[in-house]
Write a protein that holds these residues in place. Structure first.
Motif, PDB file in Angstrom:
ATOM      1  N   SER A 205       0.851  -1.275  -0.040  1.00 30.35           N
ATOM      2  CA  SER A 205      -0.060  -0.136  -0.011  1.00 30.35           C
ATOM      3  C   SER A 205       0.704   1.248  -0.047  1.00 30.35           C
ATOM      4  O   SER A 205       0.378   2.382  -0.034  1.00 30.35           O
ATOM      5  CB  SER A 205      -0.912  -0.263   1.249  1.00 30.35           C
ATOM      6  OG  SER A 205      -0.117   0.153   2.417  1.00 30.35           O
ATOM      7  N   ASP A 206       2.130   1.285   0.311  1.00 29.37           N
ATOM      8  CA  ASP A 206       3.301   2.212   0.202  1.00 29.37           C
ATOM      9  C   ASP A 206       2.889   3.099  -1.155  1.00 29.37           C
ATOM     10  O   ASP A 206       2.321   4.050  -0.977  1.00 29.37           O
ATOM     11  CB  ASP A 206       4.494   1.671   0.234  1.00 29.37           C
ATOM     12  CG  ASP A 206       5.674   2.957   0.162  1.00 29.37           C
ATOM     13  OD1 ASP A 206       6.568   2.510  -0.599  1.00 29.37           O
ATOM     14  OD2 ASP A 206       5.303   3.801   0.783  1.00 29.37           O
ATOM     15  N   ILE A 207       3.265   2.823  -2.212  1.00 27.51           N
ATOM     16  CA  ILE A 207       3.395   3.267  -3.516  1.00 27.51           C
ATOM     17  C   ILE A 207       2.963   2.454  -4.381  1.00 27.51           C
ATOM     18  O   ILE A 207       3.768   1.572  -4.480  1.00 27.51           O
ATOM     19  CB  ILE A 207       4.457   4.176  -3.749  1.00 27.51           C
ATOM     20  CG1 ILE A 207       4.919   5.258  -2.944  1.00 27.51           C
ATOM     21  CG2 ILE A 207       4.529   4.718  -5.213  1.00 27.51           C
ATOM     22  CD1 ILE A 207       6.312   5.912  -2.900  1.00 27.51           C
ATOM     23  N   SER A 208       1.902   2.893  -5.449  1.00 29.92           N
ATOM     24  CA  SER A 208       1.457   1.572  -6.316  1.00 29.92           C
ATOM     25  C   SER A 208       2.565   1.255  -7.030  1.00 29.92           C
ATOM     26  O   SER A 208       3.007   0.353  -7.433  1.00 29.92           O
ATOM     27  CB  SER A 208       0.129   1.909  -6.804  1.00 29.92           C
ATOM     28  OG  SER A 208       0.321   2.931  -7.873  1.00 29.92           O
TER      29      SER A 208
ATOM     30  N   THR B 266      14.823  10.606 -10.722  1.00 26.11           N
ATOM     31  CA  THR B 266      14.674  12.026  -9.899  1.00 26.11           C
ATOM     32  C   THR B 266      13.536  12.286  -8.969  1.00 26.11           C
ATOM     33  O   THR B 266      13.691  12.922  -7.835  1.00 26.11           O
ATOM     34  CB  THR B 266      14.286  13.079 -11.033  1.00 26.11           C
ATOM     35  OG1 THR B 266      13.205  12.708 -11.790  1.00 26.11           O
ATOM     36  CG2 THR B 266      15.701  13.380 -11.931  1.00 26.11           C
ATOM     37  N   GLY B 267      12.567  11.442  -9.184  1.00 25.73           N
ATOM     38  CA  GLY B 267      11.419  11.275  -8.157  1.00 25.73           C
ATOM     39  C   GLY B 267      11.836  10.774  -6.889  1.00 25.73           C
ATOM     40  O   GLY B 267      11.397  11.043  -5.834  1.00 25.73           O
ATOM     41  N   SER B 268      12.745   9.741  -7.058  1.00 23.26           N
ATOM     42  CA  SER B 268      13.240   8.937  -5.836  1.00 23.26           C
ATOM     43  C   SER B 268      14.080  10.047  -4.856  1.00 23.26           C
ATOM     44  O   SER B 268      14.027   9.896  -3.684  1.00 23.26           O
ATOM     45  CB  SER B 268      14.111   7.883  -6.207  1.00 23.26           C
ATOM     46  OG  SER B 268      13.111   6.779  -6.642  1.00 23.26           O
TER      47      SER B 268
ATOM     48  N   GLY C  47       7.752  11.486   0.405  1.00 20.22           N
ATOM     49  CA  GLY C  47       7.467  10.338  -0.094  1.00 20.22           C
ATOM     50  C   GLY C  47       6.714  10.421  -1.470  1.00 20.22           C
ATOM     51  O   GLY C  47       6.492   9.436  -1.994  1.00 20.22           O
ATOM     52  N   ALA C  48       6.074  11.362  -1.789  1.00 17.48           N
ATOM     53  CA  ALA C  48       5.398  11.465  -2.944  1.00 17.48           C
ATOM     54  C   ALA C  48       5.008  12.778  -3.503  1.00 17.48           C
ATOM     55  O   ALA C  48       3.979  13.440  -3.862  1.00 17.48           O
ATOM     56  CB  ALA C  48       3.777  11.102  -2.488  1.00 17.48           C
TER      57      ALA C  48
ATOM     58  N   PHE D  44      10.116  18.937  -8.751  1.00 13.11           N
ATOM     59  CA  PHE D  44       8.880  18.325  -8.193  1.00 13.11           C
ATOM     60  C   PHE D  44       8.387  18.969  -7.101  1.00 13.11           C
ATOM     61  O   PHE D  44       8.969  20.012  -6.367  1.00 13.11           O
ATOM     62  CB  PHE D  44       9.689  17.181  -7.448  1.00 13.11           C
ATOM     63  CG  PHE D  44       9.967  16.086  -8.198  1.00 13.11           C
ATOM     64  CD1 PHE D  44       9.055  15.063  -8.810  1.00 13.11           C
ATOM     65  CD2 PHE D  44      11.206  16.107  -8.743  1.00 13.11           C
ATOM     66  CE1 PHE D  44       9.710  13.921  -9.472  1.00 13.11           C
ATOM     67  CE2 PHE D  44      11.704  15.065  -9.953  1.00 13.11           C
ATOM     68  CZ  PHE D  44      10.872  13.817 -10.157  1.00 13.11           C
ATOM     69  N   ILE D  45       7.130  19.015  -7.032  1.00 15.17           N
ATOM     70  CA  ILE D  45       6.269  19.787  -5.951  1.00 15.17           C
ATOM     71  C   ILE D  45       5.665  18.890  -4.905  1.00 15.17           C
ATOM     72  O   ILE D  45       5.145  17.895  -5.117  1.00 15.17           O
ATOM     73  CB  ILE D  45       5.109  20.421  -6.710  1.00 15.17           C
ATOM     74  CG1 ILE D  45       5.502  21.309  -7.740  1.00 15.17           C
ATOM     75  CG2 ILE D  45       4.463  21.346  -5.506  1.00 15.17           C
ATOM     76  CD1 ILE D  45       6.478  22.345  -7.485  1.00 15.17           C
ATOM     77  N   ASP D  46       6.067  19.017  -3.661  1.00 19.22           N
ATOM     78  CA  ASP D  46       5.426  18.314  -2.294  1.00 19.22           C
ATOM     79  C   ASP D  46       4.035  18.810  -2.498  1.00 19.22           C
ATOM     80  O   ASP D  46       3.524  19.558  -2.732  1.00 19.22           O
ATOM     81  CB  ASP D  46       6.175  18.839  -1.038  1.00 19.22           C
ATOM     82  CG  ASP D  46       7.809  18.516  -1.039  1.00 19.22           C
ATOM     83  OD1 ASP D  46       8.363  17.918  -2.017  1.00 19.22           O
ATOM     84  OD2 ASP D  46       8.399  19.219  -0.106  1.00 19.22           O
TER      85      ASP D  46
END
Length: 179
Positions: A36-39, A104-106, A115-116, A171-173
């Protein structure tokens, strides 16, 4: 660090065994369908196959990039198959962009701590074809952080350090929840 037989080539072994600053990190979203963390179903259900991304090792290490705002970079070593071809023997350009977006997202997720974060924009420069089947190294590092924004640079390279593609992404939080 554990390894896959596709990484038994000299440059991979040298990288995985000689970099004393390297520390293995789990792949974001890699696991069972019940996670369920990140699909991340694009990777889990579509790309992690024997014809596409055959194996992947993720790790962090100290960076030598002068514009980095943290002392580390994230790295992926990826074994890819011909199921990613756009033209026979060459990975589709969309794959190049997607794997650079992934790294880059990581980096942005770790730097922000949320985390997202969401990709707002990414510029990809294609330098040379990514040959398939083959093994590539992807590296990403944060270059700026301001409020909810994180800028990250990345590159995909071959085993000789030849740059295959580069990216710069913003990236935007997510907005904090109002209680």
């Amino acid at each position: 660090m554990k390894s896959h037989t596709d990484f038994d080539i000299p440059w991979c072994q040298k990288l995985l065994q000689s970099d004393i600053s390297a520390m293995e990190v789990p792949a974001r979203g890699v696991g069972t369908a019940g996670d369920s963390d990140i699909s991340n179903s694009m990777f889990k259900q579509t790309l992690y196959t024997s014809d596409a991304i055959r194996a992947q090792v993720n790790f962090k290490r100290l960076t030598a990039e002068a514009d980095a705002i943290v002392p580390w970079e994230q790295c992926f070593i990826i074994s890819i198959g011909s199921g990613l071809d756009g033209k026979t023997g060459r990975a589709h350009g969309g794959f190049n962009a997607m794997i650079l977006d992934q790294i880059t997202g990581s980096v942005a997720a770790e730097v922000s701590g949320t985390g997202a974060p969401a990709t707002a924009t990414m510029t990809v420069d294609y330098k040379a074809a990514i040959e398939t089947p083959g093994v590539i190294l992807c590296r990403g590092w944060a270059v700026e952080r301001q409020g909810r924004k994180t800028w990250v640079k990345a590159r995909a390279e071959d085993g000789q350090g030849k740059v295959l593609a580069t990216a710069k992404a913003l990236f935007i939080d997510p907005r904090p929840l109002k209680i």
